[in-house]
Write a protein that holds these residues in place. Sequence first.
Motif, mmCIF file in Angstrom:
data_model
loop_
_atom_site.group_PDB
_atom_site.id
_atom_site.type_symbol
_atom_site.label_atom_id
_atom_site.label_comp_id
_atom_site.label_asym_id
_atom_site.label_seq_id
_atom_site.Cartn_x
_atom_site.Cartn_y
_atom_site.Cartn_z
ATOM 1 N N HIS A 163 15.802 -1.924 24.110
ATOM 2 C CA HIS A 163 17.174 -1.951 24.599
ATOM 3 C C HIS A 163 17.597 -3.337 25.097
ATOM 4 C CE1 HIS A 163 17.151 2.406 24.265
ATOM 5 N NE2 HIS A 163 16.040 2.437 24.983
ATOM 6 N N THR A 164 16.721 -4.039 25.741
ATOM 7 C CA THR A 164 17.049 -5.360 26.260
ATOM 8 C C THR A 164 15.990 -6.365 25.832
ATOM 9 O OG1 THR A 164 15.857 -4.942 28.328
ATOM 10 C CG2 THR A 164 18.219 -4.387 28.271
ATOM 11 N N ALA A 165 16.372 -7.607 25.861
ATOM 12 C CA ALA A 165 15.428 -8.649 25.462
ATOM 13 C C ALA A 165 15.657 -9.889 26.310
ATOM 14 C CB ALA A 165 15.574 -8.988 23.982
ATOM 15 N N ASP A 166 14.578 -10.464 26.790
ATOM 16 C CA ASP A 166 14.640 -11.740 27.498
ATOM 17 C C ASP A 166 14.499 -12.825 26.439
ATOM 18 O OD1 ASP A 166 14.402 -13.965 29.044
ATOM 19 O OD2 ASP A 166 12.892 -13.155 30.399
ATOM 20 N N TYR A 167 15.640 -13.304 25.931
ATOM 21 C CA TYR A 167 15.615 -14.203 24.783
ATOM 22 C C TYR A 167 14.984 -15.550 25.127
ATOM 23 C CZ TYR A 167 18.526 -10.924 22.233
ATOM 24 O OH TYR A 167 18.999 -9.804 21.596
ATOM 25 N N SER A 168 15.088 -15.998 26.337
ATOM 26 C CA SER A 168 14.440 -17.248 26.710
ATOM 27 C C SER A 168 12.922 -17.098 26.641
ATOM 28 C CB SER A 168 14.873 -17.669 28.120
ATOM 29 O OG SER A 168 14.508 -16.685 29.071
ATOM 30 N N MET A 169 12.413 -15.915 27.010
ATOM 31 C CA MET A 169 10.983 -15.655 26.896
ATOM 32 C C MET A 169 10.569 -15.602 25.423
ATOM 33 S SD MET A 169 8.853 -12.340 28.279
ATOM 34 C CE MET A 169 9.857 -11.246 27.266
ATOM 35 N N VAL A 170 11.391 -14.950 24.604
ATOM 36 C CA VAL A 170 11.105 -14.887 23.168
ATOM 37 C C VAL A 170 11.102 -16.283 22.562
ATOM 38 C CG1 VAL A 170 11.918 -14.013 20.951
ATOM 39 C CG2 VAL A 170 12.036 -12.555 22.980
ATOM 40 N N MET A 171 12.051 -17.113 22.979
ATOM 41 C CA MET A 171 12.116 -18.495 22.489
ATOM 42 C C MET A 171 10.875 -19.280 22.896
ATOM 43 S SD MET A 171 14.864 -19.245 20.737
ATOM 44 C CE MET A 171 16.601 -18.888 20.477
ATOM 45 N N THR A 172 10.401 -19.048 24.107
ATOM 46 C CA THR A 172 9.189 -19.726 24.559
ATOM 47 C C THR A 172 7.992 -19.310 23.719
ATOM 48 O OG1 THR A 172 10.072 -19.796 26.815
ATOM 49 C CG2 THR A 172 7.711 -20.182 26.541
ATOM 50 N N GLY A 173 7.890 -18.016 23.430
ATOM 51 C CA GLY A 173 6.810 -17.545 22.572
ATOM 52 C C GLY A 173 6.887 -18.137 21.178
ATOM 53 N N ALA A 174 8.114 -18.216 20.631
ATOM 54 C CA ALA A 174 8.281 -18.809 19.305
ATOM 55 C C ALA A 174 7.916 -20.288 19.308
ATOM 56 C CB ALA A 174 9.730 -18.624 18.844
ATOM 57 N N LEU A 175 8.253 -20.988 20.406
ATOM 58 C CA LEU A 175 7.901 -22.407 20.521
ATOM 59 C C LEU A 175 6.385 -22.584 20.552
ATOM 60 C CD1 LEU A 175 8.675 -25.376 21.009
ATOM 61 C CD2 LEU A 175 8.747 -24.859 23.458
ATOM 62 N N LEU A 176 5.702 -21.761 21.324
ATOM 63 C CA LEU A 176 4.246 -21.846 21.412
ATOM 64 C C LEU A 176 3.587 -21.510 20.073
ATOM 65 C CD1 LEU A 176 3.670 -20.123 24.875
ATOM 66 C CD2 LEU A 176 3.564 -22.568 24.359
ATOM 67 N N ALA A 177 4.212 -20.625 19.308
ATOM 68 C CA ALA A 177 3.665 -20.265 18.001
ATOM 69 C C ALA A 177 3.935 -21.334 16.952
ATOM 70 C CB ALA A 177 4.265 -18.932 17.539
ATOM 71 N N THR A 178 4.968 -22.154 17.178
ATOM 72 C CA THR A 178 5.338 -23.191 16.208
ATOM 73 C C THR A 178 4.537 -24.474 16.384
ATOM 74 O OG1 THR A 178 7.595 -22.301 16.172
ATOM 75 C CG2 THR A 178 7.286 -24.520 15.291
ATOM 76 N N LEU A 179 4.171 -24.792 17.620
ATOM 77 C CA LEU A 179 3.487 -26.060 17.898
ATOM 78 C C LEU A 179 2.195 -26.248 17.088
ATOM 79 C CD1 LEU A 179 4.024 -26.422 21.759
ATOM 80 C CD2 LEU A 179 5.179 -27.650 19.910
ATOM 81 N N PRO A 180 1.330 -25.223 16.943
ATOM 82 C CA PRO A 180 0.118 -25.434 16.131
ATOM 83 C C PRO A 180 0.420 -25.802 14.686
ATOM 84 C CG PRO A 180 -0.128 -23.486 17.502
ATOM 85 C CD PRO A 180 1.301 -23.917 17.610
ATOM 86 N N LEU A 181 1.513 -25.279 14.123
ATOM 87 C CA LEU A 181 1.884 -25.646 12.765
ATOM 88 C C LEU A 181 2.220 -27.128 12.664
ATOM 89 C CD1 LEU A 181 4.149 -22.659 11.644
ATOM 90 C CD2 LEU A 181 1.779 -23.110 11.007
ATOM 91 N N ILE A 182 2.918 -27.640 13.665
ATOM 92 C CA ILE A 182 3.270 -29.063 13.691
ATOM 93 C C ILE A 182 2.012 -29.912 13.798
ATOM 94 C CG2 ILE A 182 4.529 -30.837 14.956
ATOM 95 C CD1 ILE A 182 6.496 -28.690 15.826
ATOM 96 N N VAL A 183 1.089 -29.500 14.671
ATOM 97 C CA VAL A 183 -0.167 -30.229 14.836
ATOM 98 C C VAL A 183 -0.955 -30.234 13.528
ATOM 99 C CG1 VAL A 183 -2.389 -30.261 16.036
ATOM 100 C CG2 VAL A 183 -0.282 -29.784 17.314
ATOM 101 N N PHE A 184 -1.041 -29.089 12.879
ATOM 102 C CA PHE A 184 -1.774 -28.994 11.616
ATOM 103 C C PHE A 184 -1.140 -29.881 10.552
ATOM 104 C CE2 PHE A 184 -2.675 -27.039 7.483
ATOM 105 C CZ PHE A 184 -4.060 -26.947 7.534
ATOM 106 N N PHE A 185 0.196 -29.888 10.491
ATOM 107 C CA PHE A 185 0.879 -30.731 9.510
ATOM 108 C C PHE A 185 0.604 -32.211 9.766
ATOM 109 C CE2 PHE A 185 4.541 -33.299 8.274
ATOM 110 C CZ PHE A 185 4.617 -33.010 6.929
ATOM 111 N N LEU A 186 0.626 -32.612 11.034
ATOM 112 C CA LEU A 186 0.374 -34.009 11.360
ATOM 113 C C LEU A 186 -1.042 -34.421 10.976
ATOM 114 C CD1 LEU A 186 2.131 -34.303 14.844
ATOM 115 C CD2 LEU A 186 2.946 -35.156 12.639
ATOM 116 N N ILE A 187 -1.995 -33.502 11.092
ATOM 117 C CA ILE A 187 -3.391 -33.814 10.763
ATOM 118 C C ILE A 187 -3.545 -34.121 9.280
ATOM 119 C CG2 ILE A 187 -5.722 -32.846 10.639
ATOM 120 C CD1 ILE A 187 -5.138 -31.366 13.225
#
Length: 275
Positions: free
Chosen positions: A235-259
């Motif tokens: 029914h409800t969603a804390d979108y800032s929390m969801v965005m934080t989770g998405a950011l944390l999930a995206t960072l490893p992809l960036i690190v892997f690409f840079l490697i």
Amino acid sequence: MTVEVLTKKIIVNTFLMIGVAISIFPFYWLIVMSTNETSAMFAFPPKLTFGTNLMNNFHHVLEKSNFIRAFFNTVFIALISCTLQLFFNSLTGFAFAKFKFPGSKLLFFAMMATMMIPAQMLLVPQFIIIKEFGWLGSYKALIIPGMASAFGIFWIRQYALAIHDDLLEAARIDGCKKFGLYWHVALPILRPALAFLAITTFMGVWEDYLWPLIVLTDTSKFTLMLALQQLKSAHTADYSMVMTGALLATLPLIVFFLIVSRQFIAGITEGAVKS
């Protein structure tokens, strides 16, 4: 430099900068919303500055989902799947490119025909096979079906066709067997192609949501995409929390690409450089 050439250069660079800004803005918005409260997302005009709520959002992510466990699950699955894909795709692609055997062309075209089948149509037969093997709810259901891919084999084959037959023949004279030709001669040449394949494979496994949702039954084995889904209630969603989770999930992809970016760029530009 004439005025006309300078004008064209300015126009081209302006459009490139606009394109880069449009491409980067979603990621910038993701970071901004990760540092703010949900109310900032619906503010008008929209808030484009960083806030001070990042650590609080991060705490909520860890509280509402098993994020850390899901992170290590995804890293394990992605690395194993990527390693297996690189080995089997490169081995098979090299064999199709440099070894002729009865039915090789027919087998290759049959494999290529599977690329025309939508992935969604394969979900039911794959699920039935996984169920019959008793792999439902295990990591094997995620790793083994993705050990090789038609695109990966095709990509490596096209790159391996450029390997000179004289180089392979010289290696044979030095005593290299068939697997030795692959391991000692082909793999060093295929590194740029393997780097590109590693990036696409790792990203595909990391971002996969549908297949893990179907075959995983134990929440302790959930991947990051499933963990992120847990952050949203019915029914409800804390979108800032969801965005934080998405950011944390995206960072490893960036690190892997840079490697692997150096080999990735080499793979793109090598065909454009003439010796």
